[in-house]
Each structure stands twice: as C-alpha cells, then as structure tokens.
Motif scaffolding. Structure first.
Motif, PDB file in Angstrom:
ATOM      1  N   GLN A 210       0.813  -1.218   0.000  1.00  0.00           N
ATOM      2  CA  GLN A 210       0.000   0.000   0.000  1.00  0.00           C
ATOM      3  C   GLN A 210       0.845   1.265   0.000  1.00  0.00           C
ATOM      4  O   GLN A 210       0.553   2.225  -0.723  1.00  0.00           O
ATOM      5  CB  GLN A 210      -0.922   0.014   1.215  1.00  0.00           C
ATOM      6  N   SER A 262      -6.619  10.904  -0.973  1.00  0.00           N
ATOM      7  CA  SER A 262      -7.744  10.286  -0.268  1.00  0.00           C
ATOM      8  C   SER A 262      -8.051   8.914  -0.847  1.00  0.00           C
ATOM      9  O   SER A 262      -8.402   7.973  -0.109  1.00  0.00           O
ATOM     10  CB  SER A 262      -8.974  11.204  -0.348  1.00  0.00           C
ATOM     11  N   LEU A 263      -7.935   8.773  -2.164  1.00  0.00           N
ATOM     12  CA  LEU A 263      -8.166   7.466  -2.797  1.00  0.00           C
ATOM     13  C   LEU A 263      -7.075   6.471  -2.421  1.00  0.00           C
ATOM     14  O   LEU A 263      -7.345   5.292  -2.178  1.00  0.00           O
ATOM     15  CB  LEU A 263      -8.230   7.634  -4.307  1.00  0.00           C
ATOM     16  N   ILE A 265      -5.085   6.482   0.292  1.00  0.00           N
ATOM     17  CA  ILE A 265      -5.109   6.127   1.715  1.00  0.00           C
ATOM     18  C   ILE A 265      -6.213   5.114   2.012  1.00  0.00           C
ATOM     19  O   ILE A 265      -6.092   4.292   2.918  1.00  0.00           O
ATOM     20  CB  ILE A 265      -5.282   7.407   2.574  1.00  0.00           C
ATOM     21  N   ASP A 266      -7.289   5.168   1.233  1.00  0.00           N
ATOM     22  CA  ASP A 266      -8.418   4.249   1.449  1.00  0.00           C
ATOM     23  C   ASP A 266      -8.206   2.885   0.789  1.00  0.00           C
ATOM     24  O   ASP A 266      -9.102   2.030   0.876  1.00  0.00           O
ATOM     25  CB  ASP A 266      -9.706   4.876   0.903  1.00  0.00           C
ATOM     26  N   LEU A 267      -7.089   2.665   0.119  1.00  0.00           N
ATOM     27  CA  LEU A 267      -6.846   1.383  -0.544  1.00  0.00           C
ATOM     28  C   LEU A 267      -6.815   0.235   0.465  1.00  0.00           C
ATOM     29  O   LEU A 267      -6.258   0.378   1.544  1.00  0.00           O
ATOM     30  CB  LEU A 267      -5.512   1.427  -1.308  1.00  0.00           C
TER      31      LEU A 267
END
Length: 267
Positions: A210, A262-263, A265-267
């Motif tokens: 990640q 934001s995309l 970090i949400d993975l």
C-alpha cells in the motif's frame, strides 16, 4: 547582478548540493528487494509518461524540445517528499527519496538530452547533478551518513536553491501570454490524468504494498518541476511556455492531489 543564464547555473549548483545531502542523510529500514522492485516501477513510469507525451506532442504538432521533458518529470523533491511523509509516514519518506533519485538521474540524462538536442548525451555526462544523485543514492543504499557538521553546512547552502529557483521562475511568469496559458492547462490536465493512470497500473502490475503503491502514484502525479524551466532557460527551449506549465500544473495539483491522496489512503 548575474545575467539570467548565470542565475540558472548558480541555482542548479545549489540544487546539486541540496539533493545529494538529502539522499545522504535519509537512512532507510525498507527491504532492499522491495526497493529494487520500486525502482523498476519508477523507471517504467517515466518511460510510459515519455511515450504518452511523445504521442500528444506529435499529434498537437508541438515543440518536442520544449514540452516533452516537463511532461515527464514532476516535482518529486520539494513537493513529493513532504506529501509522502505526511500521508505515509517514515516508510513513505524512504520510497519518496528513492523516487527522487530515479527522477533526478533521468531528468539530468534523458531530460537534458531532450532539451539540449544534439550533443545532449555528452552534456549529461558532464552534469554534476547525475554524479551527486548517484553518490547520494549509494549513501542511502548503504545507510552511510556524512559527518554532522558537513551535513549541516551542505544542507544550509543547498536550501538556498529553492528561493533562487522561485526568483528565476518569477521572471518568466511575468512574461506569460494568454495563448500559452491555455495550452498549459490542456497539457497539465493530460499529464495529471496520464500520471495517475500509469502509476496505478504499474503499482497493481508489480504488486506493490500500500505505501509503495501510494508513493509511486503520488510522485508520478506531482506537477511540473521548476528544474524543467531551468533546463529550458539554459538550452534555448521556450522557457516562458515551460514556466506556464509549472504554474498551471502546480495550481491544478492543489485541487487534484488531495483527492488522489484520499483514494490512495483508502486502498
């Protein structure tokens, strides 16, 4: 008072000090095999951006010497490193510094050759940035550090590079024309979309974790670096057009990068 080219040369010498010191003082505990995979992904990311940029420039009948290098290389140092540290912590910082090393070497070899034209390869070999980056990368890889007094001295001198670059850039911004600004908006948007798509695809293809995935996408998506303007000024490309790309892509990044982060970090 230094002439414009003198300012460019002076600023670039300071930048060499700043980047080599950054590499030498960033020890990392990241797995070296993971870093190796990340380096390959980073190199491929720049290659794919070069291919996309070449197609767009040929289709639009634009000047390759002026527009291709800025399309490929982003602000992985002054902007990318702080953002990676903020979003992904110390591990993200390690990957971000490695990405800066890859970008710096490619920028002052491939990028310089694109801007300088004939004889660019020989000029790249004489470029201090290349050797400073490789030396700094060696220190990073081996976890070596320079003596504290030397590190502090070089760091203070190198920090002069940022305001000097901004002063140089400001001179070109004052000469921008509306026509070039419109083209800068289109190319900046194309660069942002292509960078995110390429970074995302490579991160998935290489199975990056990640943090490495996030840093790869973030660093590829950074706006055009001031270094591109400095090279254009020195080697006779359209420096005003490149300055427009720097400004417009940076303003665009203010809105776009938080969404990208934001995309990620949400993975």
């Amino acid at each position: 008072m230094l002439p414009p080219v003198g300012w460019v040369q002076f600023t670039r010498r300071l930048r060499h000090l700043q980047i080599s010191t950054t590499f030498a003082t960033r020890p990392t505990e990241l797995d070296k095999s993971a870093l190796g995979v990340f380096v390959i992904a980073a190199i491929l990311g720049h290659v794919l951006l070069a291919l996309v940029g070449s197609v767009l420039i040929k289709t639009g009948r634009l000047n390759r010497q002026t527009y291709l290098a800025p399309f490929i290389f982003g602000n992985t140092g002054n902007l990318g490193i702080p953002l990676a540290l903020f979003a992904f912590g110390e591990a993200g910082l390690g990957y971000a510094v490695v990405m800066l090393a890859v970008s710096a070497v490619l920028s002052f070899t491939l990028g310089l050759s694109l801007v300088a034209g004939k004889g660019g390869g020989a000029k790249a070999l004489r470029e201090p940035m290349v050797w400073a980056t490789l030396l700094g990368a060696l220190f990073l890889w081996q976890d070596w550090q320079t003596p504290k007094f030397l590190t502090n001295a070089l760091d203070l001198i190198g920090q002069m590079a940022i305001p000097m670059m901004l002063i140089t850039l400001g001179v070109a911004i004052a000469r921008l024309t509306p026509g070039k600004t419109g083209l800068a908006v289109l190319l900046s948007l194309a660069k942002l979309i292509a960078s995110v798509a390429i970074g995302w695809g490579l991160g998935w293809a290489f199975g990056l974790d990640q943090i490495a995935f996030g840093v790869l996408v973030l660093q590829l998506a950074t706006p055009v670096a001031v270094t591109s303007y400095l090279l254009a000024e020195k080697f006779g490309a359209d420096a005003e057009a490149v300055a427009g790309l720097v400004v417009v892509s940076t303003l665009m990044a203010i809105a776009a990068l938080p969404l990208v982060l934001s995309l990620l970090i949400d993975l």
